[in-house]
Motif scaffolding. Structure first.
Motif, PDB file in Angstrom:
ATOM      1  N   ILE A   1      14.217 -49.396   7.242  1.00 56.24           N
ATOM      2  CA  ILE A   1      12.832 -49.682   7.626  1.00 56.24           C
ATOM      3  C   ILE A   1      12.786 -49.993   9.116  1.00 56.24           C
ATOM      4  CG2 ILE A   1      10.832 -51.175   7.193  1.00 56.24           C
ATOM      5  CD1 ILE A   1      12.002 -51.812   4.444  1.00 56.24           C
TER       6      ILE A   1
ATOM      7  N   ALA B   1       3.818 -48.529  10.563  1.00 56.13           N
ATOM      8  CA  ALA B   1       3.606 -48.057   9.190  1.00 56.13           C
ATOM      9  C   ALA B   1       2.910 -46.705   9.144  1.00 56.13           C
ATOM     10  CB  ALA B   1       2.779 -49.088   8.410  1.00 56.13           C
TER      11      ALA B   1
ATOM     12  N   PHE C   1       7.157 -44.468   2.855  1.00 54.16           N
ATOM     13  CA  PHE C   1       7.571 -45.619   2.051  1.00 54.16           C
ATOM     14  C   PHE C   1       8.324 -45.182   0.797  1.00 54.16           C
ATOM     15  CE2 PHE C   1       4.245 -47.423   4.661  1.00 54.16           C
ATOM     16  CZ  PHE C   1       4.693 -48.716   4.904  1.00 54.16           C
TER      17      PHE C   1
END
Length: 288
Positions: A18, A192, A197
């Motif tokens: 991430i 993001a 994801f």
């Protein structure tokens, strides 16, 4: 500090899966969801003054937001050895700031404990092998950023001590996390945007949950609770437990190893902690 070192070591796989700014934003977001009941003002608590509100903002801005940015970018520009040696000055920086801003009296034994902590972490850092040393201007900027992170961490300890005089540890923990979430949101939303994801493995989400609760809730609450009863300078000695526990996690779970010099450095660090925590002599009037 031991728990901080543990999640720092275990967060290595998270950083690989991430982006850093997104990871920080998710950490604060999970903290917000975990502590809504800690945000409520207790009936016994006096209304916050303007100075207290300002200190809460500074605690989060310096200790959460700016520390993370300076440390991550600083380490990327310098060597791990250089960063470790500079970080070894945290106990001294905490002691000096507590003397300057809190007017704490620092005894000879606490100074001796600080010296053992600095020497121990310095030896531990020099014992590391690092073959990726950047040179020139980049390394200089990296070292300066790491030193800025040291000052941020020292300010975090000193401001936290000040805040515990007017707010409960739980409320401090929830409020500075909320500020951290607000400060990180623009960067987190940007990171993001377009991130896949679904490509993050399920075990990483469980590790993220542990990381967020440990970093935003448990460690901050424990630190603030401790600061209510001990001086900031003495609390600064305990920052040596961060690299110790991080290294132990690396050995036990990540397949790393320790040299004899590193073990000796750990012994010095633990001796410093012991020296700082031994009870002092009690005089006839009951003072130490």
């Amino acid at each position: 500090m031991s728990l901080v070192g543990s999640y720092v070591a275990l967060s290595k796989p998270l950083v690989a899966a991430i982006p850093v700014l997104l990871l920080a934003w998710l950490r604060f977001g999970i903290g917000v969801l975990a502590m809504p009941h800690w945000l409520a003002k207790p009936a016994s608590e006096a209304p916050m003054s303007r100075s207290t509100k300002g200190l809460l903002f500074l605690e989060s801005f310096l200790g959460n937001f700016l520390f993370t940015i300076c440390m991550l970018f600083g380490v990327s520009l310098t060597t791990a050895v250089s960063a470790g040696i500079i970080m070894a000055t945290i106990p001294t920086a905490v002691a000096l700031l507590s003397w300057l801003f809190l007017r704490e009296r620092i005894g000879a034994r606490v100074w001796a404990a600080i010296a053992l902590a600095v020497i121990g972490i310095g030896l531990f850092s020099m014992a590391k092998s690092d073959q990726t040393a950047p040179a020139g201007q980049n390394a200089l900027w990296g070292n300066l950023l790491v030193f800025a992170a040291v000052l941020c961490e020292a300010a975090y300890a000193v401001i936290g001590k000040k805040l515990t005089g007017s707010l409960s540890p739980k409320r401090i923990t929830a409020l500075i996390n909320l500020w951290g979430f607000a400060l990180m949101t623009p960067f987190g939303v940007y990171a993001a945007w377009g991130f896949d994801f679904s490509g993050v493995p399920a075990p990483m989400w469980l590790l993220l949950l542990f990381y967020a609760l440990a970093a935003s809730v448990w460690t901050v609450w424990l630190w603030m609770t401790g600061l209510k009863t001990i001086a900031a300078a003495r609390a600064g000695v305990f920052t040596v437990m961060l690299p110790i526990s991080a290294a132990l996690v690396g050995v036990l779970f990540l397949g790393e190893s320790l040299s004899g010099l590193q073990l000796f450095a750990f012994a010095l660090c633990l001796a410093g902690v012991l020296l700082a925590t031994l009870p002092g002599r009690v005089t006839a009037d009951g003072s130490r």
